[in-house]
Motif scaffolding. Sequence first.
Motif, mmCIF file in Angstrom:
data_model
loop_
_atom_site.group_PDB
_atom_site.id
_atom_site.type_symbol
_atom_site.label_atom_id
_atom_site.label_comp_id
_atom_site.label_asym_id
_atom_site.label_seq_id
_atom_site.Cartn_x
_atom_site.Cartn_y
_atom_site.Cartn_z
ATOM 1 N N TRP A 169 -27.564 -4.605 21.043
ATOM 2 C CA TRP A 169 -26.850 -3.477 20.471
ATOM 3 C C TRP A 169 -27.853 -2.556 19.805
ATOM 4 O O TRP A 169 -28.818 -3.001 19.199
ATOM 5 C CB TRP A 169 -25.862 -3.907 19.381
ATOM 6 C CG TRP A 169 -24.843 -4.926 19.773
ATOM 7 C CD1 TRP A 169 -24.345 -5.178 21.011
ATOM 8 C CD2 TRP A 169 -24.189 -5.829 18.883
ATOM 9 N NE1 TRP A 169 -23.420 -6.181 20.952
ATOM 10 C CE2 TRP A 169 -23.298 -6.605 19.662
ATOM 11 C CE3 TRP A 169 -24.251 -6.071 17.509
ATOM 12 C CZ2 TRP A 169 -22.489 -7.595 19.104
ATOM 13 C CZ3 TRP A 169 -23.449 -7.048 16.950
ATOM 14 C CH2 TRP A 169 -22.577 -7.803 17.743
ATOM 15 N N VAL A 172 -24.715 0.396 16.648
ATOM 16 C CA VAL A 172 -23.306 0.354 17.025
ATOM 17 C C VAL A 172 -22.439 0.448 15.771
ATOM 18 O O VAL A 172 -22.730 -0.178 14.749
ATOM 19 C CB VAL A 172 -22.989 -0.941 17.804
ATOM 20 C CG1 VAL A 172 -21.505 -1.011 18.146
ATOM 21 C CG2 VAL A 172 -23.826 -1.018 19.072
ATOM 22 N N SER A 173 -21.382 1.222 15.857
ATOM 23 C CA SER A 173 -20.452 1.342 14.739
ATOM 24 C C SER A 173 -19.636 0.063 14.589
ATOM 25 O O SER A 173 -19.443 -0.693 15.539
ATOM 26 C CB SER A 173 -19.501 2.522 14.964
ATOM 27 O OG SER A 173 -20.211 3.733 15.040
ATOM 28 N N TYR A 195 -7.205 1.059 19.862
ATOM 29 C CA TYR A 195 -8.339 1.976 20.005
ATOM 30 C C TYR A 195 -9.368 1.833 18.892
ATOM 31 O O TYR A 195 -10.532 2.178 19.060
ATOM 32 C CB TYR A 195 -7.830 3.429 20.024
ATOM 33 C CG TYR A 195 -6.854 3.723 21.137
ATOM 34 C CD1 TYR A 195 -7.191 3.503 22.474
ATOM 35 C CD2 TYR A 195 -5.584 4.233 20.857
ATOM 36 C CE1 TYR A 195 -6.292 3.768 23.495
ATOM 37 C CE2 TYR A 195 -4.681 4.498 21.868
ATOM 38 C CZ TYR A 195 -5.034 4.260 23.182
ATOM 39 O OH TYR A 195 -4.147 4.518 24.188
ATOM 40 N N TRP A 198 -12.446 -0.206 20.017
ATOM 41 C CA TRP A 198 -13.103 0.080 21.290
ATOM 42 C C TRP A 198 -14.579 0.449 21.086
ATOM 43 O O TRP A 198 -14.910 1.322 20.287
ATOM 44 C CB TRP A 198 -12.387 1.213 22.019
ATOM 45 C CG TRP A 198 -13.128 1.699 23.241
ATOM 46 C CD1 TRP A 198 -13.903 2.805 23.344
ATOM 47 C CD2 TRP A 198 -13.171 1.065 24.515
ATOM 48 N NE1 TRP A 198 -14.423 2.919 24.591
ATOM 49 C CE2 TRP A 198 -14.006 1.857 25.356
ATOM 50 C CE3 TRP A 198 -12.597 -0.084 25.049
ATOM 51 C CZ2 TRP A 198 -14.266 1.526 26.686
ATOM 52 C CZ3 TRP A 198 -12.856 -0.403 26.374
ATOM 53 C CH2 TRP A 198 -13.676 0.401 27.162
ATOM 54 N N ASP A 199 -15.474 -0.249 21.778
ATOM 55 C CA ASP A 199 -16.905 0.019 21.766
ATOM 56 C C ASP A 199 -17.522 -0.157 20.374
ATOM 57 O O ASP A 199 -18.577 0.416 20.084
ATOM 58 C CB ASP A 199 -17.193 1.434 22.303
ATOM 59 C CG ASP A 199 -18.536 1.493 23.021
ATOM 60 O OD1 ASP A 199 -18.929 0.480 23.626
ATOM 61 O OD2 ASP A 199 -19.200 2.545 22.968
ATOM 62 N N LYS A 200 -16.872 -0.962 19.528
ATOM 63 C CA LYS A 200 -17.378 -1.213 18.184
ATOM 64 C C LYS A 200 -17.524 -2.723 17.961
ATOM 65 O O LYS A 200 -17.080 -3.530 18.774
ATOM 66 C CB LYS A 200 -16.436 -0.624 17.126
ATOM 67 C CG LYS A 200 -16.338 0.896 17.171
ATOM 68 C CD LYS A 200 -15.401 1.402 16.092
ATOM 69 C CE LYS A 200 -15.305 2.928 16.128
ATOM 70 N NZ LYS A 200 -14.376 3.449 15.083
ATOM 71 N N GLY A 240 -11.878 -4.136 24.228
ATOM 72 C CA GLY A 240 -13.142 -3.475 24.520
ATOM 73 C C GLY A 240 -14.155 -3.474 23.403
ATOM 74 O O GLY A 240 -15.083 -2.650 23.410
ATOM 75 N N ALA A 241 -14.034 -4.389 22.434
ATOM 76 C CA ALA A 241 -15.022 -4.470 21.368
ATOM 77 C C ALA A 241 -16.331 -5.050 21.910
ATOM 78 O O ALA A 241 -16.351 -5.750 22.917
ATOM 79 C CB ALA A 241 -14.496 -5.322 20.224
ATOM 80 N N LYS A 242 -17.434 -4.778 21.220
ATOM 81 C CA LYS A 242 -18.754 -5.257 21.640
ATOM 82 C C LYS A 242 -19.108 -6.622 21.047
ATOM 83 O O LYS A 242 -20.007 -7.304 21.533
ATOM 84 C CB LYS A 242 -19.832 -4.244 21.241
ATOM 85 C CG LYS A 242 -19.902 -3.014 22.137
ATOM 86 C CD LYS A 242 -21.060 -2.148 21.731
ATOM 87 C CE LYS A 242 -21.296 -1.030 22.747
ATOM 88 N NZ LYS A 242 -21.779 -1.543 24.030
ATOM 89 N N TYR A 278 -18.393 -12.203 24.081
ATOM 90 C CA TYR A 278 -19.330 -11.290 23.432
ATOM 91 C C TYR A 278 -19.915 -12.005 22.218
ATOM 92 O O TYR A 278 -19.413 -13.055 21.804
ATOM 93 C CB TYR A 278 -18.692 -9.962 23.073
ATOM 94 C CG TYR A 278 -17.424 -9.993 22.236
ATOM 95 C CD1 TYR A 278 -17.182 -10.983 21.287
ATOM 96 C CD2 TYR A 278 -16.460 -8.997 22.368
ATOM 97 C CE1 TYR A 278 -16.055 -10.994 20.515
ATOM 98 C CE2 TYR A 278 -15.310 -8.997 21.597
ATOM 99 C CZ TYR A 278 -15.117 -10.000 20.676
ATOM 100 O OH TYR A 278 -13.987 -10.023 19.908
#
Length: 565
Positions: A169, A172-173, A195, A198-200, A240-242, A278
């Motif tokens: 990473w 990343v937020s 949401y 997502w991507d956090k 969709g979290a990281k 993850y």
Amino acid sequence: MSSPSRRPHPSFKPPSTTAAFLILLSITFVFRFATLPSGAFDLPSLNDFSLFSPFTSSHTNPPQVDVSRILKHLRIFDRIVAYHGGNRHASGTGYETSAKYVEHFLGQDSCDVLERQQFDAPYWKQLKPATVSVVVGKPKTRHDIWDEAIIQLEEGRDFDLIHGPSAQWVSVSVAPLEGLGCKLVRKLMMNLPGYEVWDKVIVVERPSLEFMKGRGRGGGDDAAFGCSLNDVIHAGFTYGAKGLIITNGEQDGAGLWPLKGWQDVEWKDSGPERLPKYPVLSTSYAVGQILRNDGLISLDSSTSINVIKTFNLLCTWEPPSTTASNVTETLVIGAHLDSVATGPGVVDNASGSATILEWLLTLKKAGWWTKGGQGSTGERVLPEERRIVWAWWGAEELGLVGSQYFASNSVGPLNVVAAINVDMIASPNGVPRIVNASSAPIDAVIAPSQKIQKRFETEFRLVKESWERADSGMFNSDDWSFLEVGVPTGGLLNGASKLKTQSQREVYGGMAHAQYDPCWHRGCDTFGNVNVSLLKLMSRVGFNTVQYLAKKIDLKTWLWNGLNN
């Protein structure tokens, strides 16, 4: 006339309390092994355990456990580790050789049934040290020029990587969630969007004991919604979290180190699909507070994960009757046999494994059991309905997997009415502790577990020693596996990573503000780490309690009929 005082050199810095304690342990280690008999570091042969002599005296009434024999078992376990990669991990040859050692002592005449209960377990491995940094700050101008600071975190003190695949990473937020994040699980169940993650990287808080007990009972509010850390991990991945970070809560205190290890108690032989997809990290309370204030996080990690085949080792003493329908009650006495991959695990938990082995051998020698269940004196020592299962659990360090497998598959068929767990009873800076029955995850099992707890307390009083109660640990040891399925359970322990208080030092000695076991899950957890006096006390109290429970007629009725009976 007093001597003139001397000032230390300006550059001198006294060692920390923990560092001083580790130095003391190192000196003890060198001294103890310097005094071992010649040949003590030879490769152990399963056909010749020369450290042992046979029992030289007839059985006593009541029988007494010999701590010197437990120490000899521990020397052998330590010697096994030296030739098997430095550990007794459930996936390795050190575990296999440890099991063969126990089987060697049990032989064919110490059990009605001696078996290996096979199961699958997840084996996650960190291939290199992880690096984590956190960026904190705020925009200095409206053009997003940041007045920022980059904090490099220290693995093992500020954070631990506890599961998941390799990842990289970069700034990343994070998405802080309330509590353990059960609202996200509820959203997924209701097919609502998520949401916000997502991507956090999701940030949740380590659950309190009250939360875990609420999870066992269910309920309407988020503190007792019925979700688990696994549920939140999988909900986050679906949205969709990281990754996910679990931080120490305010109730844990700012000084408590990150949660170590992965207690994936819900894996339960269901396969790789239940494992995190993850990275999952843990952090201290202080780092968690930084992340919750809009921090950005970077990670570089390298890991592997496989599903391994391993086993529990079970020795069963059957009642005299050969018909299973006449067996009404089973008492389980267990300790985990495996260690972490990063250390020998002599205190954690060869101390428990060696102790229950010696309990078994001592009771057998005292005439409590021969094949078919009849005592060697010609009189039945155990009640006619009593079955005893002596268990050496596998894969405890991978998430209580072995005891969970037994609890899921054998508690019902064997009619298990009570279980005793022995985990870490020789911690070098430890405290005599009994599992606190009030911390059981199901209310119904608290009162009968308190009967076992009270018996332990009685035995401490009889030997005029002090003790403390300790919460059952929220998946930290195998007693939890039985409590979750409603089996009354008791246990002994001395403590691991938490710090001894000054008030505890005044009662039990040792060193205040140092960990109960500074070598917990580390390479220094060798024979030199063993607290002999504490081992003697705990093995004696546990042995006397086991004798009392094993001889109790109609144990189930006694456990469930209230504290005054």
